[in-house]
Design an enzyme around this catalytic site. Sequence first.
Site, short mmCIF file in Angstrom:
data_model
loop_
_atom_site.label_atom_id
_atom_site.label_comp_id
_atom_site.label_asym_id
_atom_site.label_seq_id
_atom_site.Cartn_x
_atom_site.Cartn_y
_atom_site.Cartn_z
N THR A 1 0.87 -1.19 0.00
CA THR A 1 0.00 0.00 0.00
C THR A 1 0.90 1.23 0.00
OG1 THR A 1 -1.89 -0.98 1.11
CG2 THR A 1 -1.47 1.32 1.59
N ARG B 1 -14.89 -6.16 0.45
CA ARG B 1 -14.20 -5.70 1.66
C ARG B 1 -13.55 -4.33 1.38
NH1 ARG B 1 -8.58 -4.24 2.93
NH2 ARG B 1 -8.24 -4.68 5.11
N GLY C 1 -10.92 -1.52 3.08
CA GLY C 1 -9.94 -1.37 4.15
C GLY C 1 -9.95 0.02 4.76
N ASP C 2 -8.89 0.30 5.49
CA ASP C 2 -8.79 1.60 6.18
C ASP C 2 -8.39 2.74 5.25
OD1 ASP C 2 -6.28 0.15 5.99
OD2 ASP C 2 -5.39 1.80 7.12
N THR D 1 -0.61 2.25 6.94
CA THR D 1 -0.51 0.99 6.21
C THR D 1 -0.48 -0.14 7.22
OG1 THR D 1 0.87 -0.42 4.81
CG2 THR D 1 2.01 1.27 6.08
N GLY D 2 -1.18 -1.22 6.91
CA GLY D 2 -1.19 -2.35 7.83
C GLY D 2 -2.50 -3.10 7.75
N GLY E 1 -5.85 -3.46 7.85
CA GLY E 1 -6.83 -2.38 7.78
C GLY E 1 -7.94 -2.42 8.81
N1 ASP Z 1 -4.14 -1.08 5.01
C1 ASP Z 1 -4.37 -1.77 3.76
C2 ASP Z 1 -5.72 -2.43 3.81
O1 ASP Z 1 -6.07 -2.99 4.82
C3 ASP Z 1 -3.34 -2.81 3.47
C4 ASP Z 1 -1.89 -2.35 3.48
O2 ASP Z 1 -1.56 -1.39 4.17
O3 ASP Z 1 -1.04 -2.96 2.78
O4 ASP Z 1 -6.40 -2.43 2.82
#
Ligand code: ASP
Length: 322
Positions: free
Chosen positions: A189, A217, A219-220, A240-241, A243
Site C-alpha cells: 500500500t 471488503r 480497508g482503512d 498501512t497495515g 486495515g
Molecule cells: N491497510 C491496507 C488495507 O487494509 C493494506 C496495506 O496497508 O497494505 O487495505
Amino acid sequence: MRTTPVIAIHGGAGTISAAALDASAAAAYHDALRTIVLAGQALLLRGASALDAVCLAVEMLEDCPLFNAGHGAVFTSAETHELDAAVMDGAELRAGAVAGVSRVRHPVHAARAVMDDGAHVLLAGAGAEAFARGRGLEMVEPEYFSTEARREQLRRARAEGRVALDHDGAARAAALSTAPLDETNKFGTVGAVALDRRSHLAAATSTGGMTNKRVGRIGDSPLIGAGTYADDKRAAVSCTGSGEMFIRTAAAYDVCARMRYAGQSLAQAAHAVIMQAVPAIGGSGGLIAIDRAGNVCLPFNTEGMYRGHARGAEAPHTAIHR
Ligand code: ASP
C-alpha cells in the site's frame, strides 16, 4: 517567513524478510522511493500545494512497478482487483475517496476528483468508476492491475486459508519458494503526507488492499480518519497495515486527537497509536505523519516499512528496515 516544505512517503509495512529482499531488490526500492520523494520535494520547493505534492507522489507510487497500488495490486478471493484510495486537504478538512474500483488507472486521481467535486466524500464500486469516467480520468481493463506474482501470493494465501498483508504474503511466498524472488514483484500500500510553504498539510493513500480479501471488503485506506487524515492544526497521516484494526482504532484521526485533547507531541501520539492502540487489538503496520511544525514521524510495529522523506532542499532519506 515562509514555511520549509516537508514530504514523506510510504510503500507499505509488513514482514520484509531478507529472503524477500536481496541487495539488488533493496537498491531498487531505495531508488524508487528517492525518485518519488525528489519529485514531490521539487514540486513543493516551486511553491505547489501539499495537496498537489501528495497526489503526485501517490500517482507515481501507483505507477511504480515495486508497490501494491495501481498496476500490481493484490487479488481478492475471487481473483479480481478492488482498489481503494483517499486524499485529504488539511486546510479546510476537505476529503475525497473511492473504494472497490477496478477500472480507474490512478485511484488517487479519482479520490481527488471526488474531493474537488465536493458533493460527497466517498464513492464506491461502479458509481465511483462512472464518476471517474465522467471526469475524464484514464480508465483501464481490470487485467491491467494483474501480475503473475500477485496470483502466486493469492494461491499461497488460499492454500493457508489466510487474508494476507501484502508484504507478509510476499515474504512467506519467498520463504516457501525454491525459485529466487522475482525482483519485479510489487508489494505495498502506498501513501504520502506533506507540509507546504503556506503551512498547509495534506495526506493521500492508495491500495489494492489485502491478498485473498473478501469481495466487497473495504480497508482503512479510503476511510477518512482510519487510514488517512489531515488537519492543518495537528498533522497529516497516512497508514498501512491490517486495515480492520486501523478502522477499529480510527488510527489516523487518533494521532490528531491525541495531539489535540491530550497535548501529546506528534511523536508521542504516533507511537501510542502504532505501538499500543493498534497492536492491543492484534493489528500490525505503520504510518507516516508530519505535523504543522514540520516534524516527521514514521513508526511501524512490523519488520519493516518502505519509506522516505525530505525537508526543504535537503537530500531525501529512504529506509526499509529499522
Ligand atoms: N491497510 C491496507 C488495507 O487494509 C493494506 C496495506 O496497508 O497494505 O487495505
